[in-house]
Design a protein around this motif. Structure first.
Motif, PDB file in Angstrom:
ATOM      1  N   ILE A  20       0.812  -0.958  -0.045  1.00  0.00           N
ATOM      2  CA  ILE A  20      -0.093   0.166  -0.001  1.00  0.00           C
ATOM      3  C   ILE A  20       0.965   1.191   0.068  1.00  0.00           C
ATOM      4  O   ILE A  20       2.006   1.259   0.502  1.00  0.00           O
ATOM      5  CB  ILE A  20      -0.976   0.174   1.108  1.00  0.00           C
ATOM      6  N   LEU A  21       0.393   2.145  -0.593  1.00  0.00           N
ATOM      7  CA  LEU A  21       1.140   3.486  -0.596  1.00  0.00           C
ATOM      8  C   LEU A  21       0.028   4.469  -0.058  1.00  0.00           C
ATOM      9  O   LEU A  21      -1.057   4.635  -0.466  1.00  0.00           O
ATOM     10  CB  LEU A  21       1.268   3.915  -2.133  1.00  0.00           C
ATOM     11  N   ILE A  22       0.711   5.213   0.976  1.00  0.00           N
ATOM     12  CA  ILE A  22      -0.113   6.374   1.671  1.00  0.00           C
ATOM     13  C   ILE A  22       0.519   7.722   1.113  1.00  0.00           C
ATOM     14  O   ILE A  22       1.754   7.767   1.367  1.00  0.00           O
ATOM     15  CB  ILE A  22      -0.067   6.080   3.098  1.00  0.00           C
ATOM     16  N   LEU A  23      -0.222   8.522   0.635  1.00  0.00           N
ATOM     17  CA  LEU A  23       0.132   9.591   0.069  1.00  0.00           C
ATOM     18  C   LEU A  23      -0.337  11.003   0.981  1.00  0.00           C
ATOM     19  O   LEU A  23      -1.591  11.278   1.210  1.00  0.00           O
ATOM     20  CB  LEU A  23      -0.213   9.892  -1.481  1.00  0.00           C
ATOM     21  N   GLY A  24       0.773  11.783   1.387  1.00  0.00           N
ATOM     22  CA  GLY A  24       0.267  12.986   1.941  1.00  0.00           C
ATOM     23  C   GLY A  24       0.269  14.214   0.635  1.00  0.00           C
ATOM     24  O   GLY A  24       0.569  13.718  -0.066  1.00  0.00           O
ATOM     25  N   SER A  25      -0.148  15.327   1.223  1.00  0.00           N
ATOM     26  CA  SER A  25      -0.056  16.567   0.209  1.00  0.00           C
ATOM     27  C   SER A  25       1.521  17.024   0.238  1.00  0.00           C
ATOM     28  O   SER A  25       2.080  16.703  -0.648  1.00  0.00           O
ATOM     29  CB  SER A  25      -0.808  17.587   0.430  1.00  0.00           C
TER      30      SER A  25
END
Length: 164
Positions: A20-25
């Motif tokens: 899984i890839l978790i992206l913030g801004s």
């Protein structure tokens, strides 16, 4: 506080077997100071992941990297550089996106999640047309999202545990 042009100064965290890839801004002022993700002590990101995975809350950058690796989580931000006032997502302008597609081809990412609405919106605008991979928005763990309780974060974020 004045708007300044900022460049993302630390690398994405991922392994070939990340699922899984978790992206913030874009990193907050505090994260930029410590040069790692979710560095503000009031950000609930690390506490939330530790609770979801029934693991200890990592404290040091090295522990955080080991936690991500152990749970096959990749971490990055949508933005490579932008104009921003402090840590304010609403002030972001002149966005240059990160090469998310470059990470996707080097990993086994099955699902992409956004930590907050700004990351989701920017991903859909700049990255999704390139990767053709959808993103699932999750409530922000930021202290600025105080209206969202920790219990609510747990309830919505638990879907990350279902990715095989």
């Amino acid at each position: 506080m004045n708007e300044t042009h900022q460049v993302h100064e630390f690398e994405p965290e991922y392994e070939k077997d990340s699922k899984i890839l978790i992206l913030g801004s874009f990193p907050s002022v505090r994260s930029r100071e410590v040069k790692f993700y979710y560095g503000h002590p009031k950000n609930r990101f690390w506490k939330l992941l530790a609770a979801l995975y029934d693991d200890h809350k990592p404290q040091t950058i090295e522990e955080k990297k080991m936690f991500l690796k152990a749970h096959k989580i990749a971490l990055w931000d949508v933005i490579e550089s932008c104009d921003i006032i402090g840590s304010s997502d609403s002030s972001i302008r002149n966005v240059v996106p990160n090469d998310i597609a470059g990470v996707l081809v080097q990993t086994n990412i099955k699902k992409i999640y956004a930590n907050g609405k700004t990351a989701e919106k920017l991903y859909k605008k700049y990255i999704e047309p390139v990767t053709r991979q959808e993103i699932t928005g999750l409530p922000s763990t930021s202290p600025a999202n105080a209206a969202c309780s920790f219990e609510r974060l747990m309830e919505v974020w638990k879907q990350i545990l279902t990715v095989e």
